[in-house]
Enzyme design. Structure first.
Site, PDB file in Angstrom:
ATOM      1  N   GLY A  76      -2.299   3.170  -9.035  1.00  0.00           N
ATOM      2  CA  GLY A  76      -2.015   2.336  -7.869  1.00  0.00           C
ATOM      3  C   GLY A  76      -2.528   2.976  -6.596  1.00  0.00           C
ATOM      4  N   ASP A  77      -2.662   2.152  -5.591  1.00  0.00           N
ATOM      5  CA  ASP A  77      -3.002   2.690  -4.272  1.00  0.00           C
ATOM      6  C   ASP A  77      -2.341   1.829  -3.199  1.00  0.00           C
ATOM      7  OD1 ASP A  77      -4.618   4.845  -2.941  1.00  0.00           O
ATOM      8  OD2 ASP A  77      -5.241   3.104  -1.793  1.00  0.00           O
ATOM      9  N   THR A  78      -1.814   2.505  -2.189  1.00  0.00           N
ATOM     10  CA  THR A  78      -1.082   1.820  -1.120  1.00  0.00           C
ATOM     11  C   THR A  78      -1.700   2.186   0.211  1.00  0.00           C
ATOM     12  OG1 THR A  78       0.931   1.968  -2.447  1.00  0.00           O
ATOM     13  CG2 THR A  78       1.226   1.538  -0.094  1.00  0.00           C
TER      14      THR A  78
END
Ligand SMILES: Cc1cn([C@H]2C[C@H](O)[C@@H](COP(=O)(O)OP(=O)(O)OP(=O)(O)O)O2)c(=O)[nH]c1=O
Length: 189
Positions: free
Chosen positions: A67-69
């Site tokens: 994931g990446d935020t």
């Protein structure tokens, strides 16, 4: 089917466990997180999530989740603050404004194909005065977090409203993650 979590973030692991997924192993993805010229926030966060999932070696019986935020103020991307001055600059930018928290998830299935989902959450901060910025910087929670704040801590008291995914802001949007895992045939406990 074994699940590999391509993330060093303890929050991503916690959120994953909360929905009944138990990674068989955890691997650290090493990718280029620099924003490329002309890249929109949405394209950026998806590209990094896909790169993280591909950065980890995968055995035939494994599926890989990453994931990446990131925080977007208009077209501007706020990554993790580099130092205290950078953190102050970010908090001043977020003060009294709405921003978007984009959180992308990528799952590489047993077929080797990468599938993605993205959550887009609108977050509105109260106007922050100097004392509030000083207090938040001193508490230390903003370093290492996209946009310089952690909603799961003291910063939630600055949030006037939020529309979207709270778990997405923390780092792993659980609705989108569940959908990806289910479509890959991974059964949640
Ligand atoms: C906005 C916000 C971000 N964050 C965190 C989530 C992410 O961990 C981090 C953004 O950095 P990321 O690059 O998304 O993730 P990471 O480097 O922590 O972990 P990895 O790449 O190994 O998976 O900021 C919060 O914990 N709370 C928040 O409210």
């Amino acid at each position: 089917m074994r699940l590999v979590l391509a993330s060093t973030s303890p929050r991503r692991l916690d959120l994953l466990k909360r929905i009944g997924a138990e990674p068989a192993r955890i691997a650290a993805p090493d990718v280029d997180e620099n924003v490329r010229a002309g890249e929109t926030p949405r394209a950026y966060v998806l590209r990094v999530a896909i790169d993280k999932a591909h950065a980890v070696p995968r055995a035939a019986d494994e599926i890989v989740l990453a994931g990446d935020t990131t925080i977007a103020v208009g077209r501007r991307i706020l990554a993790k603050p580099e130092d205290e001055a950078d953190l102050r600059r970010m908090l001043a930018l977020l003060s009294g404004r709405r921003h978007h928290c984009l959180s992308a998830v990528c799952l590489i299935g047993a077929d080797g194909k990468a599938r993605t989902r993205i959550s887009d959450t609108v977050v509105a901060f109260k106007r922050l005065n100097q004392a509030e910025i000083d207090w938040y910087v001193a508490c230390g929670e903003g370093m290492g977090k996209a946009g310089g704040y952690a909603i799961q801590g003291k910063a939630e008291a600055f949030v006037r409203y939020l529309a979207g995914s709270h778990s997405g802001v923390v780092g792993l949007p659980v609705f989108e993650t569940r959908a990806l895992l289910e479509s890959a045939g991974y059964s949640l406990g």
